[in-house]
Design an enzyme around this catalytic site. Structure first.
Site, short mmCIF file in Angstrom:
data_model
loop_
_atom_site.label_atom_id
_atom_site.label_comp_id
_atom_site.label_asym_id
_atom_site.label_seq_id
_atom_site.Cartn_x
_atom_site.Cartn_y
_atom_site.Cartn_z
N ASP A 76 -13.96 3.49 -2.27
CA ASP A 76 -12.65 3.24 -1.76
C ASP A 76 -13.18 2.81 -0.23
O ASP A 76 -12.01 2.51 0.59
CB ASP A 76 -11.83 4.40 -1.88
CG ASP A 76 -11.27 4.38 -3.35
OD1 ASP A 76 -11.17 3.33 -3.76
OD2 ASP A 76 -11.07 5.47 -3.95
N LYS A 103 -9.11 -3.79 -7.43
CA LYS A 103 -8.33 -2.67 -7.02
C LYS A 103 -7.04 -3.34 -6.74
O LYS A 103 -6.58 -4.46 -7.23
CB LYS A 103 -9.08 -2.28 -5.53
CG LYS A 103 -10.49 -1.59 -5.86
CD LYS A 103 -10.34 -0.32 -6.45
CE LYS A 103 -11.41 0.46 -6.43
NZ LYS A 103 -11.26 1.91 -6.88
N ARG A 148 -5.74 0.02 1.81
CA ARG A 148 -7.16 0.30 2.46
C ARG A 148 -7.62 -0.78 3.33
O ARG A 148 -8.19 -0.83 4.33
CB ARG A 148 -8.14 0.28 1.26
CG ARG A 148 -8.12 1.63 0.37
CD ARG A 148 -8.44 2.55 0.64
NE ARG A 148 -8.25 3.88 -0.21
CZ ARG A 148 -8.79 5.10 0.12
NH1 ARG A 148 -9.62 5.33 1.03
NH2 ARG A 148 -8.42 6.03 -0.92
#
Length: 244
Positions: A76, A103, A148
């Site tokens: 991540d 993701k 992210r």
């Protein structure tokens, strides 16, 4: 926050209340190999997990070939590793990224597209990235509806005066905290203990207890810049806990 300090000249940050389980510290290992001035210490356990602090100081990073065995320990954190690689001298090769294709976004594509928009030379393979660093130029990036990616590219723009305005679902106060630290770093007359100028909106289901605490405890961030007249100070962000 750690990578923000590493790539922003004159900066130093301490993050407390950090989970330091060895199965999740791959990013720290890679950053150290890149020449990062990083140190950390486990102080206690919480719910059976090791918890401690991490300190990062601005560093002249160098590119590395990442060990594919480390990717599961930092899957991540690959977007923010790419942010660090953009400012590192030389080439950084990051393999083993097939999971990032599925993701919240196709993170391999998102990283490559956004770095190119900032003038960074990038090669994109089916499950790898090759980033030739040296710095970025101002530009416009897309978060791809992925927190992210938003957080990583808020960080990559700090040394050229940009942090964006993305609201990050993974940690709702992170964008406001980065912007506040950036404003403080450029204003030596501002007290480091000042809270953000406006309340930080939290995503539903989260609570940030005692975000104005004066001591840096429980996930608080302490930020120092060479432009600070008062030395150490604290940017309190509290600890965000899901309400299960």
């Amino acid at each position: 926050f750690l990578v923000a300090a590493l790539v922003t000249p004159g900066s130093e940050v301490v993050v407390e209340g950090v989970g330091l389980n060895p199965t999740r510290t791959g990013l720290l290992t890679v950053l150290k190999a890149m020449g990062a001035d990083l140190e950390w210490r486990v102080l206690e356990g919480e719910a059976g997990e090791p918890v401690g602090w991490v300190r990062a100081r601005h560093s002249l990073l160098k590119g590395v070939a990442v060990d594919p065995g480390l990717i599961p320990l930092m899957v991540d954190e690959v977007p923010v590793l790419a942010a660090a690689a953009a400012w590192a001298e030389g080439e950084t090769y990051i393999p083993g990224l097939s999971e990032l294709r599925v993701k919240e976004s196709d993170r391999v594509r998102a990283i490559a597209e956004n770095l190119r928009a900032l003038g960074v030379e990038v090669e994109e393979g089916p499950d790898w990235l090759r980033i030739r660093g040296g710095g970025v130029r101002p530009g416009r990036v897309r978060p791809f509806h992925d927190h992210r990616i938003a957080m990583a590219f808020a960080v990559v723009g700090l040394p050229v005066g940009g942090a964006g305005g993305a609201m990050c679902g993974g940690w709702p106060v992170v964008a406001a905290s980065i912007l506040q630290a950036q404003r403080d770093a450029g204003n030596p007359t501002r007290r480091r203990a000042d809270p953000p100028a406006a309340p930080v909106p939290l995503a539903p289901g989260y609570a940030a207890p005692n975000a104005r605490r004066s001591a840096c405890t429980g996930g608080c961030v302490a930020w120092r810049s060479s432009g600070s007249a008062s030395g150490w100070g604290r940017l309190p962000v509290g600890r965000i806990r899901p309400r299960w």
